[in-house]
Motif scaffolding. Structure first.
Motif, PDB file in Angstrom:
ATOM      1  N   THR A 165      -4.050  -0.476   7.002  1.00 26.51           N
ATOM      2  CA  THR A 165      -4.218  -0.299   5.434  1.00 26.51           C
ATOM      3  C   THR A 165      -5.097  -0.363   4.990  1.00 26.51           C
ATOM      4  OG1 THR A 165      -2.043  -2.071   6.945  1.00 26.51           O
ATOM      5  CG2 THR A 165      -3.031  -1.716   3.686  1.00 26.51           C
ATOM      6  N   GLU A 224      -4.657   2.905   2.010  1.00 27.41           N
ATOM      7  CA  GLU A 224      -5.090   2.455   1.068  1.00 27.41           C
ATOM      8  C   GLU A 224      -6.078   3.470   0.254  1.00 27.41           C
ATOM      9  OE1 GLU A 224      -5.062  -2.485   0.968  1.00 27.41           O
ATOM     10  OE2 GLU A 224      -6.902  -1.556   1.028  1.00 27.41           O
ATOM     11  N   ALA A 274       1.100  -1.342  -0.044  1.00 28.00           N
ATOM     12  CA  ALA A 274       0.019   0.329   0.232  1.00 28.00           C
ATOM     13  C   ALA A 274       0.789   1.161   0.064  1.00 28.00           C
ATOM     14  CB  ALA A 274      -0.894   0.147   1.501  1.00 28.00           C
TER      15      ALA A 274
END
Length: 477
Positions: free
Chosen positions: A385, A390, A171
């Protein structure tokens, strides 16, 4: 007045009434009475790993003709049920306990013995037919089965964590590319420094997480060396030499892991450095993550009175009193997870040091903290994440505005104008409010074309290019 049906069990200390339905027995009840410490049950991964150890031990003891097959088969069946998560409500001892994990071991032994008795169509507690010590614990000691189970549990949780960390690294790499053209003010000492690309900052985050992954992978490999067969102090007393070899082979088959018997079982029983090494790798990662989250929280601060260079996805209303406020909660939770992991590492460090002679009796608190660290780091990184990294966006307009208003670009002009002239330009800009570019052009120090080339984003933020440009200018002069 209770009407619950009970059975009476006894040991060399005395007698206890046990609920008739219970698979646990007298030693488990004593542990519950003795250690009402955390209220937190033993980690499920440790329980299922311990069941796998018991299955492998029973298979090996049957193979060596030490354990009657009729008894061994039901122990194996009961252990397989535990490995699938059955009967967990009967594993009732506290996570932190005295006795180096004997209470955990006996809780498992009693569950498997009583479930085995049930499969043999015998009454629970009728240990003549299937005994927790004589049959389930055959060729074993708490001092080899609990460390072996902990290594298996920690390894499995580490492998899950590594997958999660790799998703975070991916990411960050994607954001490195996405933000590669966003030039912003770099900061040192929390003051404006030279320009940097937002993508370069996220590239640095990806690389430090990559090193954390390498450290964790290295530490994780050591967990595959076990002391099963060492029994009490590493001498293998009450275990046949063939058992020591075969039980590791069978446990490898049961778990699907490439387990190896320690070269020196006395060393492997005394010392707990493998846990300490793993915990240290987790601590270093926690420090890296917390620093990254501090950066992200600062870059997302505002939206009006802060930097406002990053836009984080809104996850929940940020205040019970301030309408419309949104907080960087996913970064904040990683900070807190990191603090807990760092504290856990200190506990593990002290516990690993506290062993004496042939055994470190602090195994339960090591297990409690190590498995908690692995669990909360995995869970925290996963949501960070998915719910922050993201979906975050660069506030390109804000980064450009701050860059335009900043005096930090003067450093790029310094080789072309000289330090004293550059300093006088900054002083004038601060006094008049004019931009650096306006003052330079007004003084005729550089042409618009030269300014544009020197202050090009790639020119200012790529190592080597600025130096090459400066040398070309010197050659022209």
């Amino acid at each position: 007045m209770s009407t619950m049906s009970t059975r009476t069990e006894k040991d060399f200390i005395g007698e206890k009434e046990i609920p008739a339905y219970a698979y646990y027995g007298i030693q488990t009840i004593r542990a519950v009475e003795n250690f009402p410490i955390t209220g937190v049950p033993v980690h499920r991964e440790l329980i299922t790993a311990l069941a796998a150890v018991k299955k492998a031990a029973a298979i090996t003891n049957m193979e060596l003709k030490m354990l009657p097959r009729k008894i061994g088969d039901v122990i194996v069946m009961a252990a397989e049920e535990m490995m699938k998560g059955h009967h967990l409500d009967h594993f009732i001892v506290d996570s932190i306990q005295g006795g180096a994990g004997t209470s955990m071991n006996m809780n498992m032994n009693e569950i498997l013995a009583n479930r085995g008795l049930e499969l043999l169509l015998q009454n629970k507690g009728d240990y003549f037919h299937c005994n927790p010590n004589n049959h389930v614990n055959m060729s074993q000691s708490t001092n080899d089965v609990i460390p072996t189970a902990l290594r298996i549990a920690a390894y499995r949780l580490s492998e899950t964590l590594l997958d999660t960390m790799k998703r975070l690294q991916d990411a960050f790499r994607k954001k490195e590319q996405e933000f590669n053209d966003v030039v912003k003010v770099g900061r040192t000492h929390l003051q404006d420094a030279v320009p940097i690309r937002l993508g370069q900052e996220f590239g640095a985050y990806a690389r430090v997480i990559g090193r954390d992954i390498e450290r964790l992978e290295f530490a994780n490999r050591r967990l595959l060396t076990i002391n099963l067969g060492a029994t009490a102090v590493g001498t293998g007393l009450n275990a046949k030499p063939e058992y020591i070899v075969k039980v590791t082979e069978h446990l490898s088959d049961v778990t699907g892991l490439n387990l190896q018997t320690a070269e020196d079982l006395v060393d492997a029983t005394q010392n707990t450095d493998a846990y300490l090494e793993l915990s240290a790798a987790l601590k270093v990662c926690a420090v890296s993550l917390s620093k990254i989250c501090n950066d992200i929280r600062m870059m997302a601060s505002g939206p009006r009175a802060g930097f406002n260079e990053l836009r984080l996805p809104p996850r929940q209303p940020g205040s019970s009193i301030m309408p419309g406020k949104v907080n960087p909660v996913m970064a904040e939770v990683i900070n807190q997870v990191s603090f807990q992991v760092m504290g856990n590492d200190h506990t593990i460090c002290m516990a690993c040091e506290a062993g004496q002679f042939e055994l470190n009796v602090m195994g339960p608190v090591i297990a409690f903290n190590l498995l908690q660290s692995l669990k909360i780091m995995n869970n925290g990184i996963d949501v960070f994440t998915r719910y922050a990294v993201e979906e975050m966006e660069a506030n390109r307009e804000r980064c450009a505005l701050i860059m335009k208003q900043s005096f930090s670009v003067i450093t790029a002009l310094n080789p072309h104008l000289g330090y004293d002239v550059a300093a006088s330009i900054v002083k004038e800009a601060m006094k008049t409010g004019n931009t650096l570019q306006e003052i330079i052009l007004e003084r005729g120090l550089l042409t618009p074309e030269e300014l544009e080339e020197i202050l090009h984003p790639e020119q200012m933020t790529t190592p080597g290019i600025a130096g090459e440009h400066f040398l070309r200018n010197m050659e022209r002069l």
